[in-house]
Design a protein around this motif. Structure first.
Motif, PDB file in Angstrom:
ATOM      1  N   ASN A 146       0.815  -1.211   0.000  1.00 26.08           N
ATOM      2  CA  ASN A 146       0.000   0.000   0.000  1.00 26.08           C
ATOM      3  C   ASN A 146       0.852   1.266   0.000  1.00 26.08           C
ATOM      4  O   ASN A 146       1.478   1.609   0.998  1.00 26.08           O
ATOM      5  CB  ASN A 146      -0.925  -0.013   1.222  1.00 26.08           C
ATOM      6  CG  ASN A 146      -1.910   1.140   1.204  1.00 26.08           C
ATOM      7  OD1 ASN A 146      -1.967   1.915   0.255  1.00 26.08           O
ATOM      8  ND2 ASN A 146      -2.705   1.244   2.254  1.00 26.08           N
ATOM      9  N   LEU A 147       0.861   1.964  -1.127  1.00 20.48           N
ATOM     10  CA  LEU A 147       1.596   3.226  -1.230  1.00 20.48           C
ATOM     11  C   LEU A 147       0.715   4.442  -0.967  1.00 20.48           C
ATOM     12  O   LEU A 147       1.181   5.579  -1.053  1.00 20.48           O
ATOM     13  CB  LEU A 147       2.238   3.351  -2.620  1.00 20.48           C
ATOM     14  CG  LEU A 147       3.299   2.295  -2.969  1.00 20.48           C
ATOM     15  CD1 LEU A 147       3.798   2.500  -4.389  1.00 20.48           C
ATOM     16  CD2 LEU A 147       4.451   2.330  -1.986  1.00 20.48           C
ATOM     17  N   ASN A 148      -0.563   4.191  -0.663  1.00 20.49           N
ATOM     18  CA  ASN A 148      -1.496   5.301  -0.414  1.00 20.49           C
ATOM     19  C   ASN A 148      -1.512   5.737   1.040  1.00 20.49           C
ATOM     20  O   ASN A 148      -2.140   6.736   1.380  1.00 20.49           O
ATOM     21  CB  ASN A 148      -2.916   4.897  -0.833  1.00 20.49           C
ATOM     22  CG  ASN A 148      -3.023   4.658  -2.320  1.00 20.49           C
ATOM     23  OD1 ASN A 148      -2.478   5.425  -3.118  1.00 20.49           O
ATOM     24  ND2 ASN A 148      -3.704   3.585  -2.703  1.00 20.49           N
ATOM     25  N   ASN A 149      -0.831   4.990   1.899  1.00 16.41           N
ATOM     26  CA  ASN A 149      -0.808   5.328   3.318  1.00 16.41           C
ATOM     27  C   ASN A 149       0.624   5.253   3.835  1.00 16.41           C
ATOM     28  O   ASN A 149       0.993   4.322   4.554  1.00 16.41           O
ATOM     29  CB  ASN A 149      -1.724   4.377   4.106  1.00 16.41           C
ATOM     30  CG  ASN A 149      -1.891   4.818   5.552  1.00 16.41           C
ATOM     31  OD1 ASN A 149      -1.687   5.983   5.888  1.00 16.41           O
ATOM     32  ND2 ASN A 149      -2.257   3.883   6.412  1.00 16.41           N
TER      33      ASN A 149
END
Length: 275
Positions: A146-149
């Motif tokens: 997860n690169l969104n968090n």
């Protein structure tokens, strides 16, 4: 005049005794280095070796440490290559005044402050041996995908002996990549293994280093008057040079420059404790 001369001699004596004590510490920890290498370490120079051409990396790590264990494995591995480097960092007054446990926690939190690597420069051969930004983005991840968090640097209040973190870094040589940081610590040594969990590409297209082929390790080792900072880079099953569209990437040179940049970054990090 006699009093002034006496004080000058006393200060010089204390200064020399400090240098001698530091050199004795380094010689005890790294007994296989040359006298020239000891003097380089005392002068703030990074010394290094590689397995390329049959060279040995074992003189650059402290016997009995996790770093030495990994270096021995790398030394005996077939295929690929490894580079080891070591530098000496004398304690400033604040670090010197700490007991070993307090100092170890302070060092641990500084080595984990990876967001401060953003904007880190190195000497780039392709840029004409001039400084170039190496790390453009550096942050912790919630998990391995997860690169969104992306997460802020954590701050430990107790010193852990083992730990794992996922990290995202975007650099000017290989673009955005994901890494697993694994810590194996003791009261004297902080050892972190950094392994790529995504392929590293040149120009964003061509694979230079496949997933889990790269391991970069950094370790600190506490001595009486200063730290040894050891670094080890291993690339498995890969020739030292990669050619893509007429561009030749010298992997040993690239990662040696990366090690140097990271070691210089860590010296600056420790300086913030004193400031």
């Amino acid at each position: 005049m006699k009093v002034r001369a006496f004080m000058l001699m006393l200060l010089l004596s204390l200064s020399f005794s400090g240098v001698w004590a530091a050199e004795a510490d380094i010689q005890k920890a790294l007994p296989s280095l040359s006298e020239a290498e000891y003097q380089e370490l005392l002068g703030g120079v990074i010394v290094d070796g590689s397995t390329i051409g049959g060279g040995s990396i074992l003189p650059y790590v402290v016997s009995g440490t996790e770093a030495a264990k990994r270096a021995a494995q790398a030394q005996n591995a077939e295929g690929g290559f490894s580079i080891a480097a070591v530098s000496y960092i004398p304690y400033g007054p604040k670090l010197k005044a700490m007991d070993m446990k307090t100092r170890q926690l302070a060092i641990f939190n500084k080595i984990r402050a990876i967001s401060t690597q953003e904007g880190l420069t190195y000497i780039s051969w392709r840029a004409g041996n001039k400084p170039k930004v190496l790390i453009e983005k550096s942050s912790y991840m919630e998990d391995d995908k997860n690169l969104n968090n992306l997460l802020p640097d954590p701050i430990a209040t107790t010193f852990p002996y083992s730990l794992q973190n996922y990290v995202y870094q975007r650099d000017s040589s290989f673009g955005g990549n994901r890494y697993l940081h694994t810590y194996t610590n003791t009261d004297e040594e902080i050892f972190v293994e950094i392994k790529n969990i995504s392929s590293m590409r040149v120009l964003g297209i061509f694979t230079a280093v496949k997933k889990e082929q790269l391991t970069i390790s950094m370790a600190t080792y506490q001595m009486e008057d200063g730290l040894l900072l050891m670094a080890l880079t291993t690339i498995k099953d890969r020739d030292p040079k990669v050619s893509v569209l007429g561009i030749t990437v010298d992997l040993p040179s690239a990662f040696k420059r990366r090690i140097t940049a990271l070691q210089n970054w860590f010296v600056d990090q420790l300086a913030t404790i004193e400031n």
